[in-house]
Enzyme design. Structure first.
Site, PDB file in Angstrom:
ATOM      1  N   SER A   1       0.856  -1.197   0.000  1.00 33.08           N
ATOM      2  CA  SER A   1       0.000   0.000   0.000  1.00 33.08           C
ATOM      3  C   SER A   1       0.887   1.240   0.000  1.00 33.08           C
ATOM      4  O   SER A   1       1.619   1.494   0.968  1.00 33.08           O
ATOM      5  CB  SER A   1      -0.892   0.005   1.243  1.00 33.08           C
ATOM      6  OG  SER A   1      -1.419   1.311   1.398  1.00 33.08           O
TER       7      SER A   1
ATOM      8  N   HIS B   1      -1.350  -1.477  -4.049  1.00 36.28           N
ATOM      9  CA  HIS B   1      -2.620  -1.145  -3.409  1.00 36.28           C
ATOM     10  C   HIS B   1      -2.660   0.369  -3.216  1.00 36.28           C
ATOM     11  O   HIS B   1      -1.740   0.969  -2.657  1.00 36.28           O
ATOM     12  CB  HIS B   1      -2.706  -1.872  -2.069  1.00 36.28           C
ATOM     13  CG  HIS B   1      -4.000  -1.690  -1.353  1.00 36.28           C
ATOM     14  ND1 HIS B   1      -5.135  -2.394  -1.690  1.00 36.28           N
ATOM     15  CD2 HIS B   1      -4.345  -0.883  -0.325  1.00 36.28           C
ATOM     16  CE1 HIS B   1      -6.121  -2.036  -0.885  1.00 36.28           C
ATOM     17  NE2 HIS B   1      -5.672  -1.107  -0.038  1.00 36.28           N
TER      18      HIS B   1
ATOM     19  N   ASP C   1      -4.761   3.500  -1.861  1.00 42.30           N
ATOM     20  CA  ASP C   1      -5.815   3.879  -0.910  1.00 42.30           C
ATOM     21  C   ASP C   1      -6.279   5.300  -1.156  1.00 42.30           C
ATOM     22  O   ASP C   1      -5.543   6.249  -0.897  1.00 42.30           O
ATOM     23  CB  ASP C   1      -5.264   3.804   0.522  1.00 42.30           C
ATOM     24  CG  ASP C   1      -5.096   2.378   1.001  1.00 42.30           C
ATOM     25  OD1 ASP C   1      -6.062   1.602   0.907  1.00 42.30           O
ATOM     26  OD2 ASP C   1      -3.989   2.036   1.468  1.00 42.30           O
TER      27      ASP C   1
ATOM     28  N   MET D   1      -8.830   8.172   0.001  1.00 43.92           N
ATOM     29  CA  MET D   1      -9.670   8.535   1.160  1.00 43.92           C
ATOM     30  C   MET D   1     -10.240   9.929   0.968  1.00 43.92           C
ATOM     31  O   MET D   1      -9.519  10.839   0.551  1.00 43.92           O
ATOM     32  CB  MET D   1      -8.822   8.546   2.423  1.00 43.92           C
ATOM     33  CG  MET D   1      -8.148   7.232   2.723  1.00 43.92           C
ATOM     34  SD  MET D   1      -7.200   7.397   4.256  1.00 43.92           S
ATOM     35  CE  MET D   1      -6.493   5.759   4.342  1.00 43.92           C
TER      36      MET D   1
ATOM     37  N   HIS E   1      -8.406   1.014  -3.861  1.00 48.98           N
ATOM     38  CA  HIS E   1      -9.324   0.845  -2.724  1.00 48.98           C
ATOM     39  C   HIS E   1      -9.957   2.200  -2.439  1.00 48.98           C
ATOM     40  O   HIS E   1      -9.314   3.096  -1.904  1.00 48.98           O
ATOM     41  CB  HIS E   1      -8.500   0.332  -1.529  1.00 48.98           C
ATOM     42  CG  HIS E   1      -9.268   0.187  -0.260  1.00 48.98           C
ATOM     43  ND1 HIS E   1      -8.644   0.023   0.969  1.00 48.98           N
ATOM     44  CD2 HIS E   1     -10.605   0.157  -0.001  1.00 48.98           C
ATOM     45  CE1 HIS E   1      -9.564  -0.083   1.915  1.00 48.98           C
ATOM     46  NE2 HIS E   1     -10.755  -0.004   1.365  1.00 48.98           N
TER      47      HIS E   1
ATOM     48  N   MET F   1     -12.028   4.480  -0.435  1.00 44.46           N
ATOM     49  CA  MET F   1     -12.682   4.755   0.860  1.00 44.46           C
ATOM     50  C   MET F   1     -13.383   6.095   0.707  1.00 44.46           C
ATOM     51  O   MET F   1     -13.024   7.091   1.331  1.00 44.46           O
ATOM     52  CB  MET F   1     -11.629   4.778   1.971  1.00 44.46           C
ATOM     53  CG  MET F   1     -11.156   3.370   2.324  1.00 44.46           C
ATOM     54  SD  MET F   1      -9.648   3.359   3.293  1.00 44.46           S
ATOM     55  CE  MET F   1      -8.454   3.419   1.968  1.00 44.46           C
TER      56      MET F   1
ATOM     57  N   MET G   1     -11.534  -5.852   5.667  1.00 44.96           N
ATOM     58  CA  MET G   1     -10.727  -4.884   6.421  1.00 44.96           C
ATOM     59  C   MET G   1     -10.363  -5.515   7.758  1.00 44.96           C
ATOM     60  O   MET G   1     -11.243  -5.944   8.513  1.00 44.96           O
ATOM     61  CB  MET G   1     -11.504  -3.586   6.662  1.00 44.96           C
ATOM     62  CG  MET G   1     -11.703  -2.703   5.442  1.00 44.96           C
ATOM     63  SD  MET G   1     -10.193  -2.192   4.584  1.00 44.96           S
ATOM     64  CE  MET G   1      -9.244  -1.385   5.888  1.00 44.96           C
TER      65      MET G   1
ATOM     66  N   ASP H   1      -6.549  -6.312   4.595  1.00 43.69           N
ATOM     67  CA  ASP H   1      -5.952  -4.976   4.584  1.00 43.69           C
ATOM     68  C   ASP H   1      -5.978  -4.383   5.984  1.00 43.69           C
ATOM     69  O   ASP H   1      -7.042  -4.131   6.537  1.00 43.69           O
ATOM     70  CB  ASP H   1      -6.768  -4.100   3.619  1.00 43.69           C
ATOM     71  CG  ASP H   1      -6.192  -2.715   3.415  1.00 43.69           C
ATOM     72  OD1 ASP H   1      -5.077  -2.441   3.898  1.00 43.69           O
ATOM     73  OD2 ASP H   1      -6.870  -1.903   2.761  1.00 43.69           O
TER      74      ASP H   1
HETATM   75  C1  DX5 Z   1      -6.267   1.611   5.809  1.00 51.91           C
HETATM   76  C2  DX5 Z   1      -5.817   1.327   4.403  1.00 51.91           C
HETATM   77  C3  DX5 Z   1      -4.693   0.383   4.333  1.00 51.91           C
HETATM   78  C4  DX5 Z   1      -3.405   0.832   4.956  1.00 51.91           C
HETATM   79  C5  DX5 Z   1      -2.740  -0.386   5.533  1.00 51.91           C
HETATM   80  O1  DX5 Z   1      -7.423   2.359   5.776  1.00 51.91           O
HETATM   81  O2  DX5 Z   1      -6.886   0.772   3.645  1.00 51.91           O
HETATM   82  O3  DX5 Z   1      -4.471  -0.095   3.007  1.00 51.91           O
HETATM   83  O4  DX5 Z   1      -2.536   1.446   4.037  1.00 51.91           O
HETATM   84  O5  DX5 Z   1      -1.644   0.005   6.285  1.00 51.91           O
HETATM   85  P1  DX5 Z   1      -0.835  -0.986   7.234  1.00 51.91           P
HETATM   86  O6  DX5 Z   1      -0.398  -2.142   6.395  1.00 51.91           O
HETATM   87  O7  DX5 Z   1       0.290  -0.142   7.718  1.00 51.91           O
HETATM   88  O8  DX5 Z   1      -1.786  -1.409   8.329  1.00 51.91           O
HETATM   89 ZN    ZN Z   2      -6.494  -0.205   1.657  1.00 58.50          ZN
END
Ligand code: DX5
Ligand code: ZN
Length: 222
Positions: A10, A35, A37, A39, A68, A70, A139, A177
């Site tokens: 990620s 990956h 993310d 947000m 992903h 969010m 998750m 994740d």
């Molecule tokens: C959290 C994200 C993850 C995050 C994971 O909301 O969706 O993908 O980057 O980070 P680690 O592996 O550090 O828990």
């Molecule tokens: Zn993620």
């Protein structure tokens, strides 16, 4: 059936000053997915990055972009994420008003379709869409931040989903994740996950060594 295991670093945990170099290092060490993310500060408390960042790193690698989302009402942005280089789009069941329609929209773009479930969301929300999905993202932390601790109750959830998919004869990827590192990766794979996201466990002072160690642990798990 032994399913292909994939490591998905990620980039949320990367050093954005050196994003291209860090991506190249992770991919050349053997990571097959990136990956990504996204947000929105509404569905989750934080804001990360969006389309311009994804388009610019699209030139740095041809590995699979596992996006992903969010974000609340993800339908609003599916065209744009497809256009900037996503290979797969995962939306949250909790954020999509008409989940079935959203999944069809992703598939109609020729992309892999995934649905993510927050830790407290039951698997039953997938009952009438599971057969349409390429991937389910369980998750294993509450979404919004990297570097959180794995929630142990998620191991049983992964196992229950794999049993459900197997009973239906589905070729389903199960992605995990949050909090995935050397000390937790074996238990999620043994429970039935096959796509492992890792942020802080990859993007640290030794990216190459971290990817290799995680891949080795994945290879040792049946
Ligand atoms: C959290 C994200 C993850 C995050 C994971 O909301 O969706 O993908 O980057 O980070 P680690 O592996 O550090 O828990
Ligand atoms: Zn993620």
């Amino acid at each position: 059936m032994s399913r292909k295991k994939i490591l998905a670093p990620s980039i949320l945990a990367a050093d954005f000053k050196h994003l291209e170099d860090q991506i190249r290092t992770a991919v050349s060490a053997g990571a097959e997915y990136l990956h990504i993310d996204v947000m929105d500060g509404v569905f989750v408390p934080s804001i990360s990055f969006g389309m311009p960042v994804i388009s610019s790193i699209r030139n740095a690698t041809d590995c699979f972009f596992d996006v992903h989302l969010m974000i609340q009402d993800p339908d609003r942005y599916l065209d744009e994420f497809a256009a900037c280089g996503a290979d797969g789009i995962t939306v949250h069941a909790e954020a999509a008003r008409h989940l079935h329609r959203t999944i069809q929209a992703i598939k109609n773009k020729g992309l892999k379709a995934g649905v993510a479930l927050n830790p407290s969301t039951p698997l039953s929300v997938l009952d009438y869409v599971l057969e349409d999905l390429d991937m389910v993202l369980i998750m294993t932390v509450n979404p919004g931040f990297g570097g959180q601790a794995y929630i142990p109750a998620m191991t049983g959830k992964i196992k229950a989903l794999r049993e459900k998919a197997d009973a239906l004869g589905l070729d389903l990827d199960i992605e995990v994740d949050g909090g995935i590192k050397l000390s937790t990766i074996r238990q999620v794979l043994e429970a039935g996950a096959n796509v492992c996201v890792a942020g802080s466990a990859v993007f640290n002072e030794d990216i190459k060594g971290s990817v290799e160690a995680l891949l080795q642990a994945m290879g040792e798990t049946l």
